[in-house]
Scaffold this motif. Structure first.
Motif, PDB file in Angstrom:
ATOM      1  N   GLY A 137      22.727  45.869  20.843  1.00 39.54           N
ATOM      2  CA  GLY A 137      23.945  45.121  20.531  1.00 39.54           C
ATOM      3  C   GLY A 137      25.172  46.023  20.560  1.00 39.54           C
ATOM      4  O   GLY A 137      26.233  45.641  21.076  1.00 39.54           O
ATOM      5  N   VAL A 138      25.019  47.243  20.010  1.00 37.43           N
ATOM      6  CA  VAL A 138      26.107  48.229  20.061  1.00 37.43           C
ATOM      7  C   VAL A 138      26.422  48.574  21.510  1.00 37.43           C
ATOM      8  O   VAL A 138      27.596  48.713  21.895  1.00 37.43           O
ATOM      9  N   GLU A 155      30.027  48.725  26.133  1.00 36.64           N
ATOM     10  CA  GLU A 155      30.266  48.463  27.550  1.00 36.64           C
ATOM     11  C   GLU A 155      31.444  47.524  27.755  1.00 36.64           C
ATOM     12  O   GLU A 155      32.175  47.637  28.740  1.00 36.64           O
ATOM     13  N   ALA A 156      31.631  46.577  26.832  1.00 34.00           N
ATOM     14  CA  ALA A 156      32.736  45.629  26.958  1.00 34.00           C
ATOM     15  C   ALA A 156      34.090  46.321  26.817  1.00 34.00           C
ATOM     16  O   ALA A 156      35.095  45.852  27.366  1.00 34.00           O
ATOM     17  N   ARG A 157      34.115  47.456  26.096  1.00 33.50           N
ATOM     18  CA  ARG A 157      35.379  48.141  25.831  1.00 33.50           C
ATOM     19  C   ARG A 157      35.576  49.396  26.679  1.00 33.50           C
ATOM     20  O   ARG A 157      36.662  49.971  26.693  1.00 33.50           O
ATOM     21  N   SER A 158      34.519  49.823  27.364  1.00 26.81           N
ATOM     22  CA  SER A 158      34.596  51.076  28.114  1.00 26.81           C
ATOM     23  C   SER A 158      35.329  50.875  29.434  1.00 26.81           C
ATOM     24  O   SER A 158      35.121  49.892  30.144  1.00 26.81           O
ATOM     25  N   LEU A 200      26.908  50.231  32.403  1.00 28.19           N
ATOM     26  CA  LEU A 200      26.487  48.981  33.026  1.00 28.19           C
ATOM     27  C   LEU A 200      27.624  47.972  32.907  1.00 28.19           C
ATOM     28  O   LEU A 200      27.820  47.381  31.847  1.00 28.19           O
ATOM     29  N   PRO A 201      28.405  47.789  33.960  1.00 22.51           N
ATOM     30  CA  PRO A 201      29.503  46.824  33.896  1.00 22.51           C
ATOM     31  C   PRO A 201      28.982  45.425  33.567  1.00 22.51           C
ATOM     32  O   PRO A 201      28.053  44.932  34.212  1.00 22.51           O
ATOM     33  N   LEU A 202      29.574  44.791  32.551  1.00 25.10           N
ATOM     34  CA  LEU A 202      29.090  43.476  32.130  1.00 25.10           C
ATOM     35  C   LEU A 202      29.332  42.417  33.196  1.00 25.10           C
ATOM     36  O   LEU A 202      28.653  41.384  33.201  1.00 25.10           O
ATOM     37  N   TRP A 203      30.288  42.670  34.110  1.00 23.96           N
ATOM     38  CA  TRP A 203      30.479  41.698  35.187  1.00 23.96           C
ATOM     39  C   TRP A 203      29.228  41.562  36.029  1.00 23.96           C
ATOM     40  O   TRP A 203      28.953  40.498  36.600  1.00 23.96           O
ATOM     41  N   MET A 204      28.433  42.642  36.077  1.00 19.70           N
ATOM     42  CA  MET A 204      27.209  42.589  36.866  1.00 19.70           C
ATOM     43  C   MET A 204      26.215  41.592  36.262  1.00 19.70           C
ATOM     44  O   MET A 204      25.556  40.837  36.978  1.00 19.70           O
ATOM     45  N   LEU A 205      26.137  41.589  34.931  1.00 25.64           N
ATOM     46  CA  LEU A 205      25.242  40.655  34.261  1.00 25.64           C
ATOM     47  C   LEU A 205      25.753  39.221  34.323  1.00 25.64           C
ATOM     48  O   LEU A 205      24.985  38.287  34.088  1.00 25.64           O
ATOM     49  N   ARG A 206      27.031  39.046  34.612  1.00 26.76           N
ATOM     50  CA  ARG A 206      27.556  37.683  34.745  1.00 26.76           C
ATOM     51  C   ARG A 206      27.259  37.090  36.119  1.00 26.76           C
ATOM     52  O   ARG A 206      27.505  35.905  36.334  1.00 26.76           O
TER      53      ARG A 206
END
Length: 498
Positions: free
Chosen positions: A274-275, A280-283, A288-294
């Protein structure tokens, strides 16, 4: 008629374009000619990369049958014997994402060769270790080397073979050999242990590593992704999180979930993951870019991989209990049953790219999951005194469809991404596979054993109670596969290959 097994790009944000990505000549040739045939150099390259993945898969099972001999020889008690396996699985599962990213930054060829050298040297150390501490250290270093080998090896496959038929075929061969490696490991491990002793199992890995290490430098072309700073907080969080989960589940498979350290490790692992998401959302330069998981293809492709691997390993475990505890068959007969399963896996891996070229990788993935689920459901017809042939047929066909899912989940989850992001994408693919290996058996075995205990306490005969527990595990296995297969079909099934 579609000519590739790829997934069209979505509207997700594009990755940073200031990258260095060195593609091999084979990839350029694929783009310009569209040929489905491998060149001689591509064949040699694929042999080297698949051989490295085969060795890792072999390592997951080659030592299992040797544990009863290994323990007394090294002075490992029954409680500590699980660490012969866990010491390898922990770093392998925990460091995959980190090494995948390091491969992107430092060079995948360089990281791959470093991991291969470490894996080979650690295999020799484990083979020659005079005592338990040195042996376990060798196993841990093997796992660390494997964590570098697997994601960079897969990334080198996806960047050396352009998206389309060649990449699909390369991944199918790789997936088939990894599945075969797990099965071969159980057979070869028994033969070597009985004839040459348990140390020869580790020696085999060392010899294989040396052979690959001699050939790899001449064939591999360097490639790398974005030249950015390493996301240290993200790396620490995800490595710690995966470590906690893999440790907790691996220990629970042997000791149960009642031990306090098991629950603490799993909860801590989930909190750290969770951390990791928050970091990742703030980096500005995430691991691991969160856009990739989207991207639906990445998210649902990896979810499908987690489901097919975890449920297949779990059903093999449940069928081992059924064959030996209820039918009383010998270890040799059990080995032959799972040997047939391995051959069916190879056949499934060979058929997967052909099916994917016709209907697309996402639809093929859904087909594999749903078929695996239906054949697992067929095992609910097992009885306490008969069912050997049902096991042989159902589990073999299910394994073939499992490989169809394994091949196409890797294709689906890495399609439509730049070469710069392939290290991270393939790290996700391999992380899903490793977590599947860790999740399936402890979860469904705990469910099965727990329900069997309830039935016995209620007065059900022991054999019927054991079968009832196994069938509950099979039912849960079936529901997971059918649910995820339906989800993939609904979310990705409309996406045909270009």
């Amino acid at each position: 008629m579609p000519t590739t097994a790829s997934v069209p790009e979505t509207t997700a944000p594009e990755p940073v374009t200031d990258t260095v990505s060195v593609r091999s000549d084979s990839a350029r040739s694929q783009v310009t000619t569209g040929s489905h045939r491998f060149t001689p150099r591509e064949i040699l390259l694929l042999v080297v990369l698949c051989a490295s993945q085969f060795l890792v898969a072999l390592d997951f099972s080659v030592l299992n049958v040797a544990l009863p001999v290994l323990g007394p020889d090294l002075g490992l008690g029954e409680a500590g014997l699980q660490w012969a396996v866990t010491a390898f699985a922990l770093p392998t599962g925990s460091f995959l994402l980190l090494f995948g990213r390091l491969g992107d930054k430092l060079g995948r060829r360089r990281t791959f060769l470093t991991g291969l050298a470490l894996f080979t040297g650690a295999s020799v150390l484990a083979a020659l270790a005079p005592n338990a501490p040195l042996f376990l250290a060798g196993r841990a270093l093997q796992g660390l080397g494997a964590a570098a080998l697997v994601p960079t090896g897969m990334a080198l496959i996806t960047t050396s073979f352009a998206e389309g038929p060649k990449r699909t075929k390369a991944l199918s061969i790789n997936g088939s050999l990894m599945a075969l490696g797990f099965t071969v490991g159980m057979v070869v491990g028994g033969i070597l242990t009985d004839t040459l002793g348990w140390r020869s199992t580790m020696g085999l890995l060392g010899v294989g590593g040396v052979l690959v290490l001699l050939a790899a430098p001449r064939l591999l072309t360097e490639s790398r992704g974005q030249r950015t700073r390493l996301d240290v907080p993200g790396a620490l969080a995800v490595t710690g999180g995966l470590f906690g989960i893999v440790y907790g589940l691996s220990t629970a498979a042997e000791e149960g979930f009642s031990r306090p350290d098991v629950l603490v490790a799993i909860v801590a692992g989930l909190l750290l993951l969770g951390v990791f998401v928050r970091v990742e959302a703030r980096s500005a330069e995430p691991l691991l870019p969160l856009w990739m998981l989207r991207r639906p293809s990445v998210a649902f492709g990896n979810l499908a991989g987690l489901a097919t691997v975890s449920m297949m390993t779990a059903v093999v475990f449940l069928m081992t209990l059924y064959l030996q505890d209820l039918l009383g068959v010998s270890a040799l007969v059990s080995g032959l049953v799972f040997g047939v399963q391995g051959l069916a896996s190879v056949a499934g891996g060979a058929l997967a790219p052909r099916i994917a070229r016709r209907i697309g990788a996402p639809r093929t993935l859904a087909l594999g999951l749903l078929g695996q689920g239906v054949l697992t459901a067929a095992l609910l017809g097992l009885g306490t005194e008969s069912g050997l042939w049902l096991v042989v047929v159902a589990i073999s066909l299910a394994s073939g469809l499992h490989l169809v899912a394994v091949v196409t989940y890797g294709v689906t989850a890495t399609s439509g991404l730049d070469d710069a992001d392939q290290g991270r994408a393939t790290s996700l693919v391999t992380s899903a596979m490793q977590l599947g290996l860790a999740l399936g058996i402890p979860l469904l075995s705990a469910l099965s054993v727990g329900w069997a205990g309830v039935l016995r306490d209620g007065g059900t005969p022991a054999a019927d109670a054991t079968l009832g527990g196994i069938k509950l595990g099979l039912a849960a296995d079936t529901l997971v596969l059918l649910a995820i297969g339906t989800l993939v079909a609904l979310t990705l099934g409309r996406r045909r290959s270009r």
